[in-house]
Design a protein around this motif. Structure first.
Motif, mmCIF file in Angstrom:
data_model
loop_
_atom_site.group_PDB
_atom_site.id
_atom_site.type_symbol
_atom_site.label_atom_id
_atom_site.label_comp_id
_atom_site.label_asym_id
_atom_site.label_seq_id
_atom_site.Cartn_x
_atom_site.Cartn_y
_atom_site.Cartn_z
ATOM 1 N N GLU A 193 16.240 46.747 33.557
ATOM 2 C CA GLU A 193 15.787 47.787 32.623
ATOM 3 C C GLU A 193 16.755 47.929 31.458
ATOM 4 O O GLU A 193 16.354 48.108 30.295
ATOM 5 C CB GLU A 193 15.655 49.108 33.377
ATOM 6 N N SER A 194 18.049 47.823 31.762
ATOM 7 C CA SER A 194 19.043 47.922 30.691
ATOM 8 C C SER A 194 18.980 46.706 29.767
ATOM 9 O O SER A 194 19.055 46.834 28.534
ATOM 10 C CB SER A 194 20.439 48.054 31.305
ATOM 11 N N GLN A 224 16.220 46.640 27.136
ATOM 12 C CA GLN A 224 16.397 47.511 25.967
ATOM 13 C C GLN A 224 17.624 47.125 25.140
ATOM 14 O O GLN A 224 18.018 47.868 24.238
ATOM 15 C CB GLN A 224 16.536 48.968 26.429
ATOM 16 N N ASP A 265 18.278 50.130 22.338
ATOM 17 C CA ASP A 265 18.442 51.399 23.057
ATOM 18 C C ASP A 265 19.403 52.289 22.275
ATOM 19 O O ASP A 265 20.609 52.025 22.207
ATOM 20 C CB ASP A 265 18.988 51.135 24.464
ATOM 21 N N VAL A 282 20.899 56.117 25.638
ATOM 22 C CA VAL A 282 20.919 55.623 27.024
ATOM 23 C C VAL A 282 20.701 56.740 28.038
ATOM 24 O O VAL A 282 20.504 56.475 29.224
ATOM 25 C CB VAL A 282 22.253 54.909 27.328
ATOM 26 N N ASP A 309 17.389 56.451 30.023
ATOM 27 C CA ASP A 309 17.136 55.274 30.863
ATOM 28 C C ASP A 309 16.853 55.717 32.304
ATOM 29 O O ASP A 309 17.502 56.639 32.822
ATOM 30 C CB ASP A 309 18.343 54.334 30.844
ATOM 31 N N THR A 312 25.929 48.982 32.897
ATOM 32 C CA THR A 312 24.678 48.931 32.130
ATOM 33 C C THR A 312 24.720 49.878 30.936
ATOM 34 O O THR A 312 24.058 49.631 29.916
ATOM 35 C CB THR A 312 23.487 49.302 33.036
ATOM 36 N N THR A 313 25.495 50.924 31.035
ATOM 37 C CA THR A 313 25.622 51.849 29.897
ATOM 38 C C THR A 313 26.482 51.242 28.795
ATOM 39 O O THR A 313 26.164 51.333 27.602
ATOM 40 C CB THR A 313 26.226 53.183 30.374
ATOM 41 N N HIS A 343 25.222 48.866 25.891
ATOM 42 C CA HIS A 343 24.577 49.361 24.666
ATOM 43 C C HIS A 343 25.590 49.950 23.687
ATOM 44 O O HIS A 343 25.239 50.806 22.861
ATOM 45 C CB HIS A 343 23.534 50.419 25.036
#
Length: 386
Positions: free
Chosen positions: A95-96, A99, A103, A106, A109, A145-146, A149
């Motif tokens: 999912e990350s 985007q 994105d 975040v 999400d 995952t954060t 972005h």
């Protein structure tokens, strides 16, 4: 596996019924949340195929957990939960990645939410230590995952999103670990209480059965036997006096058993018992024991029971006049109106009297002055004087 190393579901499989319902509800919440957040932010999706794969992994993960949590067929083992946990982590990463580059917020999400939810349902299926390890790994994955972005989100946004998602994962994962520890401890305590109750009940039942079997004599024996063994254990030595005392206690126990057996009513051993003059009280210990042995033998034959036996006690001579095992001149010494008994064992017309009764007739002859056995086609009649 010992009780200390088992999960709550393994200790109490029935608890898995409620846990599975909870897992189904959490799975639905995870899928609905992911769908809602995706539909609200379509502009942030850079790769629809990756997002689709993320949904497939999410649904497969929770679907596998619901399948594995069926309490009537299987147990959620470490491997089975690991599959669910891994699929949800993969869904969060996909999912990350779907985007990446687009994105801008975040915080909306759904990956961290799904990861936190899969940790929340682990309380019934995994041990606390495993949940803590899973929580740490999940927090690192969510943080990673954060950070992906960082090119589209400012530093303040990254810090805020990491804090929020990390707090969510740690809170639900930590809560699941605490819940698992509390649940397992409670189940173990309840299991110990049940074992103690069952053990104490068995001890009481055995003691009650022994006391009912031996009568009140067991109290006197307990007062003598238990102190004797305690003293023997303290001294840790066996003397000649101890051996003599042990022999005396054994003799008392045997005599108590024999006396209790001899006092048991004969009417409980036959189907028909006729003693209008209450002559059974005149039987001595040897005679009563011989009768019990013969009755037990006949009742224990294949296809036979106590209901096939009858015992009649009265006054008068032995029918048939024979005196197997007694001298003819001994009959003159018996009183004219002596007590007599008649034992009838019915075998049925389809099978004659079973062979091998001679030893039991001989036992009767040893206990009674006159015994006369008459086998017929479907029964055997034993008459005796006493």
């Amino acid at each position: 596996m010992s009780a200390s190393g088992r999960t709550a579901q393994e200790i109490d499989p029935l608890s898995g019924i409620t846990a599975r319902i909870f897992a189904m509800a959490v799975g639905c919440v995870a899928v609905i949340s992911a769908t809602t957040l995706t539909l609200l932010n379509p502009q942030e999706i850079g790769s629809p195929p990756l997002m689709l794969l993320a949904f497939v992994a999410l649904v497969a993960g929770f679907g596998h957990l619901v399948w594995a949590a069926d309490p009537f067929r299987r147990t959620v083992t470490r491997a089975r939960y690991g599959i669910t946990y891994g699929l949800v982590l993969v869904a969060a990463v996909l999912e990350s990645l779907a985007q990446l580059g687009r994105d801008t917020d975040v915080r909306n999400d759904w990956g961290p939410i799904a990861v936190a939810l899969v940790l929340m349902v682990s309380g019934s299926y995994r041990r606390p230590r495993e949940i803590v390890v899973g929580t740490v790994i999940a927090a690192l994955v969510v943080a990673g995952t954060t950070v992906l972005h960082s090119g589209t989100v400012g530093l303040a946004g990254l810090v805020g999103a990491t804090t929020m998602s990390g707090t969510l994962v740690v809170a639900l994962g930590g809560g699941a670990a605490i819940f698992a520890a509390s649940l397992i401890a409670g189940l173990r305590a309840e299991r110990r209480r049940s074992d103690d109750v069952r053990r104490n009940r068995n001890v009481r039942d055995r003691r009650r059965a022994i006391e009912e079997f031996l009568g009140t004599d067991i109290e006197a024996l307990r007062r003598e036997v238990l102190p004797f063994f305690r003293d023997l254990k303290l001294r840790d030595a066996l003397t000649d006096g101890d051996r003599q005392q042990a022999a005396e206690l054994a003799r008392l126990l045997r005599s108590s058993l024999a006396r209790r057996l001899a006092d048991e009513p004969l009417e409980g051993l036959v189907g028909v018992f006729d003693d209008p003059l209450l002559l059974a009280a005149a039987l001595n210990t040897e005679q009563r024991t011989a009768l019990r042995t013969v009755l037990s033998h006949f009742a224990g034959l294949p296809g036979r029971s106590a209901s096939d036996l009858s015992l009649v006690l009265g006054r008068g001579g032995v029918a048939g006049g024979g005196a197997a095992g007694g001298a003819a001149d001994g009959a003159a010494d018996l009183p004219a109106e002596r007590m007599t008994g008649e034992l009838v064992a019915a075998f049925g017309a389809e099978r004659g009297p079973t062979a091998g009764i001679a030893p039991f007739v001989g036992l009767m002859q040893l206990a009674f002055p006159h015994v006369d056995a008459h086998p017929t086609r479907d029964a055997i009649v034993i008459r005796f004087d006493f």
